[in-house]
Design a protein around this motif. Structure first.
Motif, PDB file in Angstrom:
ATOM      1  N   PHE A 191       0.832  -1.190   0.000  1.00  0.00           N
ATOM      2  CA  PHE A 191       0.000   0.000   0.000  1.00  0.00           C
ATOM      3  C   PHE A 191       0.864   1.235   0.000  1.00  0.00           C
ATOM      4  CE2 PHE A 191      -3.404  -2.252  -0.360  1.00  0.00           C
ATOM      5  CZ  PHE A 191      -4.245  -2.528   0.694  1.00  0.00           C
TER       6      PHE A 191
ATOM      7  N   SER B 270     -15.121   6.283   9.135  1.00  0.00           N
ATOM      8  CA  SER B 270     -15.723   5.991   7.838  1.00  0.00           C
ATOM      9  C   SER B 270     -16.318   7.226   7.171  1.00  0.00           C
ATOM     10  CB  SER B 270     -16.804   4.929   8.014  1.00  0.00           C
ATOM     11  OG  SER B 270     -17.488   4.725   6.806  1.00  0.00           O
ATOM     12  N   HIS B 271     -17.325   7.800   7.768  1.00  0.00           N
ATOM     13  CA  HIS B 271     -17.922   8.952   7.110  1.00  0.00           C
ATOM     14  C   HIS B 271     -18.712   9.829   8.081  1.00  0.00           C
ATOM     15  CE1 HIS B 271     -20.947   5.685   6.788  1.00  0.00           C
ATOM     16  NE2 HIS B 271     -21.789   6.647   7.102  1.00  0.00           N
TER      17      HIS B 271
ATOM     18  N   GLN C 286     -16.556  11.524   3.305  1.00  0.00           N
ATOM     19  CA  GLN C 286     -16.152  10.132   3.460  1.00  0.00           C
ATOM     20  C   GLN C 286     -14.638  10.072   3.597  1.00  0.00           C
ATOM     21  OE1 GLN C 286     -17.100   7.681   0.100  1.00  0.00           O
ATOM     22  NE2 GLN C 286     -16.528   5.800   1.166  1.00  0.00           N
ATOM     23  N   VAL C 287     -14.185   9.205   4.501  1.00  0.00           N
ATOM     24  CA  VAL C 287     -12.756   9.094   4.727  1.00  0.00           C
ATOM     25  C   VAL C 287     -12.217   7.882   3.974  1.00  0.00           C
ATOM     26  CG1 VAL C 287     -10.957   8.832   6.458  1.00  0.00           C
ATOM     27  CG2 VAL C 287     -13.083  10.020   7.037  1.00  0.00           C
ATOM     28  N   ILE C 288     -11.292   8.116   3.068  1.00  0.00           N
ATOM     29  CA  ILE C 288     -10.606   7.002   2.410  1.00  0.00           C
ATOM     30  C   ILE C 288      -9.110   7.253   2.529  1.00  0.00           C
ATOM     31  CG2 ILE C 288     -10.189   5.797   0.235  1.00  0.00           C
ATOM     32  CD1 ILE C 288     -13.037   6.334  -0.542  1.00  0.00           C
ATOM     33  N   GLY C 289      -8.468   6.414   3.309  1.00  0.00           N
ATOM     34  CA  GLY C 289      -7.064   6.679   3.635  1.00  0.00           C
ATOM     35  C   GLY C 289      -6.105   6.260   2.541  1.00  0.00           C
ATOM     36  N   ASP C 290      -6.429   5.172   1.866  1.00  0.00           N
ATOM     37  CA  ASP C 290      -5.478   4.656   0.899  1.00  0.00           C
ATOM     38  C   ASP C 290      -5.509   5.470  -0.378  1.00  0.00           C
ATOM     39  OD1 ASP C 290      -3.668   2.323   0.151  1.00  0.00           O
ATOM     40  OD2 ASP C 290      -5.053   2.445  -1.534  1.00  0.00           O
TER      41      ASP C 290
ATOM     42  N   GLN D 108      -4.452   4.801  -3.420  1.00  0.00           N
ATOM     43  CA  GLN D 108      -4.944   4.090  -4.601  1.00  0.00           C
ATOM     44  C   GLN D 108      -6.474   4.065  -4.598  1.00  0.00           C
ATOM     45  OE1 GLN D 108      -3.232   2.823  -7.190  1.00  0.00           O
ATOM     46  NE2 GLN D 108      -5.208   2.268  -8.093  1.00  0.00           N
ATOM     47  N   GLN D 109      -7.027   3.871  -3.423  1.00  0.00           N
ATOM     48  CA  GLN D 109      -8.477   3.810  -3.315  1.00  0.00           C
ATOM     49  C   GLN D 109      -9.114   5.178  -3.538  1.00  0.00           C
ATOM     50  OE1 GLN D 109      -9.376   0.841  -3.858  1.00  0.00           O
ATOM     51  NE2 GLN D 109     -10.578   0.403  -2.036  1.00  0.00           N
TER      52      GLN D 109
ATOM     53  N   ASP E  45      -9.160   5.389  -7.186  1.00  0.00           N
ATOM     54  CA  ASP E  45     -10.214   4.556  -7.756  1.00  0.00           C
ATOM     55  C   ASP E  45     -11.585   5.173  -7.533  1.00  0.00           C
ATOM     56  OD1 ASP E  45      -8.312   2.780  -8.546  1.00  0.00           O
ATOM     57  OD2 ASP E  45      -8.604   1.396  -6.881  1.00  0.00           O
ATOM     58  N   THR E  46     -11.755   5.765  -6.358  1.00  0.00           N
ATOM     59  CA  THR E  46     -13.038   6.375  -6.046  1.00  0.00           C
ATOM     60  C   THR E  46     -13.317   7.530  -6.995  1.00  0.00           C
ATOM     61  OG1 THR E  46     -12.694   5.794  -3.739  1.00  0.00           O
ATOM     62  CG2 THR E  46     -14.417   7.386  -4.196  1.00  0.00           C
TER      63      THR E  46
ATOM     64  N   SER F 261     -11.898   7.947 -10.036  1.00  0.00           N
ATOM     65  CA  SER F 261     -12.016   7.559 -11.438  1.00  0.00           C
ATOM     66  C   SER F 261     -13.262   6.725 -11.688  1.00  0.00           C
ATOM     67  CB  SER F 261     -10.752   6.852 -11.930  1.00  0.00           C
ATOM     68  OG  SER F 261     -10.432   5.796 -11.088  1.00  0.00           O
ATOM     69  N   SER F 262     -13.862   6.173 -10.636  1.00  0.00           N
ATOM     70  CA  SER F 262     -15.138   5.491 -10.839  1.00  0.00           C
ATOM     71  C   SER F 262     -16.304   6.432 -10.545  1.00  0.00           C
ATOM     72  CB  SER F 262     -15.224   4.255  -9.948  1.00  0.00           C
ATOM     73  OG  SER F 262     -15.204   4.637  -8.596  1.00  0.00           O
TER      74      SER F 262
ATOM     75  N   ASN G 128     -17.237   7.651  -7.873  1.00  0.00           N
ATOM     76  CA  ASN G 128     -17.946   7.314  -6.646  1.00  0.00           C
ATOM     77  C   ASN G 128     -17.950   8.462  -5.661  1.00  0.00           C
ATOM     78  OD1 ASN G 128     -19.234   4.799  -6.529  1.00  0.00           O
ATOM     79  ND2 ASN G 128     -17.257   3.761  -6.631  1.00  0.00           N
TER      80      ASN G 128
END
Ligand SMILES: Nc1ncnc2c1ncn2[C@@H]1O[C@H](COP(=O)(O)OP(=O)(O)OP(=O)(O)O)[C@@H](O)[C@H]1O
Ligand SMILES: [Mg+2]
Lengths: 331, 552, 316
Positions: B32, B243-244, B267-271, B273-274, B277-278, B280-281, B283
């Motif tokens: 990661f 989380s959020h 929303q919390v996204i630590g990674d 790459q994710q 991804d979030t 580019s999708s 989301n």
């Protein structure tokens, strides 16, 4: 089933098992037939293919084994019968008792269930009915307090008691044929006798046919109508029991009879008394497989496999190029 | 990541930091860290002048049409806000706590993300007297916190006094202690400083802008843990820690008709790459970070990438308090010896990773104040190394760095200096939590490569806190009376022209002394769905949530 | 009753383990780089502020003293307050624990169920194409660490197919459907590796079991293949699998640290990552202990379960 056709009629049964060291000819053309209610003794040294023969009939030969020939049971060839139909024969019309009661019972399934499950499946019994039947069967084979003990696990029984359980298991659907593959070899001598007598009496009661497989000619002698002697995957001599003892022709039979054990020899060493070792089944020579160990070997023995021929009448057959004449010798 | 503002103390704590530190947790987490190290930072970055011909421009978006009410918006940030206490707010990084805070507390005053200009928020105005020693903060009439408490001068003072109290151990204590405040009337607060300071409004905007309901602070023990009460556009309606956060509009919000959104989710996204991804999708509706390579993220999607030019730099700090870098010649030698463009690229191997030619954004009035870093001159560098060695004080030092980008830069510096005589370099790669302590707190380093990038939008507190004796961001331990006086002079000017002149003098001295060396630029990435408008950013790029609206 | 006594006895063994774990944790934390007070206070921390925090949390006291204080607190259910959030540590953890338990349990169940189904089918078709394919797949899945699996799964199911969110979490109280929608990928990520392990071990044991005489005996009774597999072959083949399940709980808990971080699932693993990063010592300490308890409890349960699966194993 018509009276004329035998209950079991095995013809030219071959069994070949591919192994890394080549194909093993475990059975090379076995013919056996058995009438309703009749008892056949099957004897032979260890490795001669007795179990493989029994297993072939029961559809439990090793995974990659190739079977050829016919196994006609009550007019149906079990080898060509669809699996589903064959399963209505196995367990229902043929029951089998295995050699070692220590390994042939599932250690984690209650014995009542192991005894009753075949009946549940084949006779359409309910769980309750099957349990009741199991209790009755356990009583029949002499398990004390069967109503209580049917909930026990195999490890709670002695070897003899376990073999009684496996017999009850094989009898669950009142089969027409019982195959007892050295059912007593693993037990000690007194227990052996009790079990054999039990099986014999049930067989007589129920008019079952039986194949009694053994190392031990002694075991076979007073319990069988006919005896077949097996060597290297072949029946080498077959006759009514009394005639085999008095008038055997095959040199291998002769050697066997001379090696009949006495009570003090340890079990499983019974037939080791014949000198030499059984042939390598992966590389059988053309001639008689017993020839290398035979004291009466002649040239004809190694040239070709001697064909089965009859001695005196259609009841007694043997396959030996230089047969003995025991009757003449005796007289 | 992170690009803390100057003057916002905790500059090393960052989501990137978390990620890098993960690597230490064990082999399991390494990939990661690797996945993310592409950006040693969402932080550092590139081309202030990002070219986005392809996407709609964010600033224009807002003016495209009339705002519409309704709809929900989700924004992704990097790190869970661990507290609702402004005293614990580590910095104004939009991908950290500044965003959740902004939704609940609104902004007393705010500074434009690009120009640094201070604009009114919950306060109507903040104006200085003639000489810049007394400021008048005027609040709006009738503003209330979401619990009904009046948003008045007393409330603001209560908050600031609390931050100034040493017992609070507030991150922003130095800022809160830099003036005396007095309640004049319900809506007026008077701020008095000892020295003239025409930049005090910027200090307030960047460090003292979040105000908590004093009633809640008094009565609700959970106000800073679970139940924040502010006068911002939203109230926190559901929090799933880690989380959020779900926000609903504050019924008491002063500005009629705002916020436009029915619901805001952070929303919390630590990674990393994710996060990518979030985005580019699609989301998420909105993502703001100091991220690299964002064009690639949104390739093939509808996501918009308006360009924001922000000030700041990625930097290395010399420890001027000890040998060898207590000697300005040693610092100069390093600056002359290195190819800063290469070091910037090693730090952040992405397009647009360059050496800065200004510490300010293009929109800032200070953008073109002369700031020319010495260009590479190997011969002169070698001469200085030799000279110092001859004097018996050769340039022998170690580089403290943390994180993937810092490590790469440090390694490159070591190898570039390997071409010179009379200079010896060791590497000291350490985990990030250690960095803050070892470098900033204990000052145990010779040369330190600061993780992430620094954000600058004003001479003060930005530049001021980097160069002033004892300044919060003065990692170099640089101390010069002359510099302090020049910095005072910048603060003392009321007109931009004069401020520029004064700043120019600061830069002249700075370039002579070079206590820290900027080697790379800072970039702010904002990407959002096309239906989202009203993106007005303040400070380091935090959204003013009351302005967001959807067009669909 | 026997089972209860057995469980109680296992719990007794738990005590020394816990003492060791807590002691080791306290020691380990000492070795973590960085100063918690500075980390919490931030860059502008003054020595006085740092000292205040150190005194307040007792970081300045000797190791054994801290340990004993912590232990007595823990015994009374007081794990102190989080350095970072100031919430009681117990509250922090109890908010996160169910999430991790759900994640771990679902992964475990999924892996066990899949492994059992696949292994049974493959064992029946011993040597078939399916059997060989499964063997290859199992080795493959075992060699794919969760963080790689996670990336691949996200790519396929979230980015390409769009069936699943990239990351995030919805608590159970907001509906099971939503919760599962978010949990699916993380659960599959964690289950994949375990399915491989479980499959391999179970397939091997089933192969051995199927060669047992009692299976031949069952077949000679004319019983159907499915019945034989389930009634006669499966149970005797479960022992190694059960031991494996016990071990895998540890692996799953370890994996949950990564998976929760990657998918932004607010469980204990994520909390642990965050607290290690922020040097939130009281939280680290309590989380580690809790994870240890969880692990030991599961393994004690597995021990007890042996006796359920095999009547020959006697409970003492
Ligand atoms: N799975 C197998 N693969 C290859 N060869 C086998 C296999 N099973 C048995 N055999 C061989 O088949 C031959 C016959 O074995 P079988 O078990 O039928 O002998 P047996 O007459 O029953 O002997 P015993 O008196 O020891 O029970 C032996 O030579 C044995 O080595
Ligand atoms: Mg045998």
């Amino acid at each position: 089933m018509s009276e004329s056709s035998p209950l079991l009629d095995v013809r030219g049964l071959r069994c070949v098992i591919p192994t890394p060291r080549g194909e093993v000819q475990v059975l090379s053309g076995v013919d056996v037939s058995l009438e309703k209610g009749q008892t056949l003794g099957l004897v032979g040294e260890s490795g001669s293919g007795k179990s493989m023969f029994a297993r072939s009939i029961m559809g439990i030969s090793p995974p990659h084994a190739r079977l050829e020939g016919e196994i006609n049971f009550a007019g149906q060839d079990l080898l060509t019968l669809p699996k589903k139909a064959a399963r209505r024969v196995w367990g229902k019309r043929i029951g089998m008792v295995f050699q070692d009661p220590m390994t042939s019972l599932n250690p984690v399934v209650r014995i009542g269930r192991q005894v009753g499950e075949a009946a549940e499946k084949h006779l359409g019994l309910s769980r309750q009915q099957a349990r009741k039947r199991a209790i009755d069967l356990l009583e029949l084979v002499g398990i004390p307090e069967p109503a209580k003990r049917h909930r026990s696990y195999p490890h709670e029984f002695s070897g003899g008691m376990r073999q009684r359980v496996t017999i009850a298991m094989a009898l669950a659907c009142e089969p027409d044929l019982l195959i007892a593959d050295e059912a007593t070899t693993a037990l000690d001598v007194t227990v052996q006798r009790q079990i054999l007598d039990l099986v014999k009496s049930i067989q007589t009661d129920r008019q079952m046919a039986m194949i009694l497989v053994s190392h031990d000619l002694g075991v076979v002698s007073d319990r069988c109508d006919d005896v077949a002697v097996m060597y290297a995957g072949r029946i080498v001599e077959k006759s009514p029991t009394d005639r085999l003892f008095s008038d055997h022709r095959h040199r291998y039979t002769e050697a066997l009879l001379q090696a009949i054990p006495r009570f003090d020899t340890p079990k499983h060493s019974h037939l080791a008394a014949i000198e030499g070792k059984p042939p390598n089944l992966a590389a059988l020579s053309t001639g008689c497989p017993f020839a290398p160990r035979c004291a009466h070997e002649i040239d004809a023995c190694t040239e070709a496999m001697p064909p089965m021929r009859s001695a005196e009448d259609e009841l007694h057959w043997f396959a030996c190029a230089n047969p003995s004449r025991s009757k003449e010798l005796l007289s | 990541m992170s690009s803390p503002t100057f003057g916002q103390p905790k500059i090393f704590s960052s989501p990137m930091g978390h990620r890098k530190y993960l690597a230490l947790l064990g082999a399991l987490t390494v990939p990661f860290a690797l996945a993310s190290c592409g950006g040693d930072a969402d932080g550092d970055d590139q081309g202030a002048e990002t070219d986005q011909d392809d996407s709609a421009n964010g600033e224009d978006d807002a003016s495209n049409g009339e705002p519409v009410s309704g709809g929900e918006v989700t924004q992704v940030i990097s790190v869970d806000t661990s507290t609702w206490d402004p005293a614990r707010l580590p910095n104004m990084n939009p991908t950290l706590s500044a965003s959740p805070f902004s939704a609940v507390y609104g902004q007393l005053l705010y500074s434009n993300v690009e120009s640094g200009e201070v604009e009114p928020g919950l306060a109507e105005s903040m104006t200085p007297n003639e000489d810049g020693t007394v400021w008048e903060l005027t609040l709006r009439d009738g503003v209330e916190f979401s619990d009904g408490t009046a948003f008045d001068a007393e409330a603001v003072k209560t908050n600031w006094d609390r931050l100034a109290d040493p017992e609070t151990s507030a991150v922003s204590a130095p800022a809160a202690q830099s003036f005396e405040s007095e309640v004049i009337d319900e809506l007026t607060l008077e701020l008095t400083t000892e020295e003239p300071d025409f930049f005090l409004d910027r200090v307030v905007a960047s460090q003292l802008t979040f105000i908590v309901s004093p009633t809640a602070m008094d009565e609700n023990p959970d106000v800073f843990t679970d139940d924040p009460v502010g006068a911002g556009p939203f109230v926190l309606s559901e929090a799933v820690s880690g989380s959020h956060y779900v926000y609903t509009p504050n019924e008491n919000y002063w500005d009629e008709g705002k916020p436009y959104l029915d619901q805001l989710t952070i929303q919390v996204i630590g990674d990393r790459q994710q996060q990518r991804d979030t985005v580019s999708s699609q989301n998420t509706d909105l993502f703001i970070a100091n991220a690299m390579g964002a064009e690639e993220w949104i390739a093939g999607t509808d996501m918009q990438l308006p360009s924001f030019d922000v000030g700041g730099s990625r930097s290395m700090f010399f420890n001027t308090a000890r040998a060898p870098f207590d000697d300005p010649r040693a610092r100069e030698a390093i600056a002359l010896a290195l190819d800063l463009e290469d070091i910037a690229y090693a730090n952040e191997p992405e397009e647009g990773s360059t050496s800065p030619d200004s510490l300010f954004a293009e929109d800032s009035p200070f953008y073109d104040v002369d700031f020319a870093l010495p260009s590479q001159d190997p011969d002169e560098a070698q001469r200085l190394f030799d000279e110092l060695a001859e004097e018996g004080s050769p340039v022998e030092f170690s580089i403290v760095a943390g994180g993937a980008g810092g490590t790469r830069s440090a390694e490159l510096i070591q190898s570039e200096l390997g071409a010179y005589e009379n200079v010896t370099v060791n590497l000291d790669i350490i985990p990030l939590p250690n960095f803050e302590e070892q470098v900033a707190f204990r000052g145990e380093f010779d040369l330190a490569i600061r993780p992430g990038s620094m954000f600058v939008n004003s001479p003060s507190p930005g530049i001021d806190q980097l160069l002033r004796t004892g300044g919060v961001n003065n990692i170099s331990n640089y101390s010069s009376d002359e510099m302090d006086e020049l910095l005072d002079a910048v603060r003392a000017e009321s007109e931009v022209e004069d401020q520029r002149d004064a700043l120019s003098e600061v830069f002249d001295l700075y370039l002579e002394e070079l206590p820290w060396l900027p080697f790379g630029n800072t970039e702010l990435v904002v990407t959002h769905i096309p239906e989202l408008e009203g993106i007005e950013l303040f400070e380091e790029g935090t959204a003013r949530y009351q302005e967001l609206y959807r067009t669909d | 009753m026997v089972i209860l006594r057995a469980v109680a006895e296992k719990l007794l063994y738990l005590l020394p383990v816990l003492l060791l774990v807590t002691l080791a944790t306290t020691l380990l934390i000492d070795l973590l780089p960085g100063d918690p007070a500075v980390t919490v206070l931030g860059l502008g921390a003054t020595p006085e502020q740092v000292e205040r925090i150190n005194t307040e949390y007792g970081f300045d006291r000797p190791f054994y003293e801290r340990y004993v204080t912590w232990l007595f607190g823990a015994l009374t259910g007081d794990f102190g307050n989080s350095l970072v959030t100031s919430r009681p540590v117990l509250a922090e953890i109890t908010a996160r624990l169910p999430v991790t338990i759900q994640l771990t349990a679902m992964s475990l169940v999924l892996a066990v169920v899949f492994a059992i189904i696949l292994a049974l089918v493959a064992a029946v078709k011993e040597g078939s194409k399916f059997d060989r394919m499964m063997a290859a797949l199992a080795s493959a899945s075992m060699s794919v660490p969760p963080f790689v699996a996670a990336v691949v799964l996200v790519f396929i199911f979230a980015l390409v197919l769009g069936w699943s969110p990239v990351a995030g979490y919805s608590p159970l109280r907001d509906g099971l459907g939503r919760n599962l929608y978010y949990m699916a990928l993380p659960v599959i990520t964690m289950a994949m590796l375990e399915t491989g392990f479980f499959y391999r071990i179970l397939r091997g044991d089933l192969g051995t079991t199927l060669r047992e005489d009692y299976i031949l005996a069952a077949r000679s009774k004319g019983l159907g293949t499915g019945y034989i597999m389930l009634r006669h072959a499966l149970r005797p083949s479960l022992f190694s699998l059960m031991a494996m399940v016990g071990l895998s709980v540890g692996r799953l808990l370890g994996g949950s640290v990564i998976v929760e971080y990657f998918f932004s699932i607010p469980g204990l693993g994520q909390l642990l990552v965050n607290s290690v990063t922020t040097l939130d010592i009281p939280v680290i300490q309590a989380s580690v202990v809790l994870i240890a308890i969880f692990y030991v409890l599961i393994n004690s349960t597995v021990d007890v379960l042996y006796s359920v699966v095999d009547p020959r194993v006697k409970l003492r």
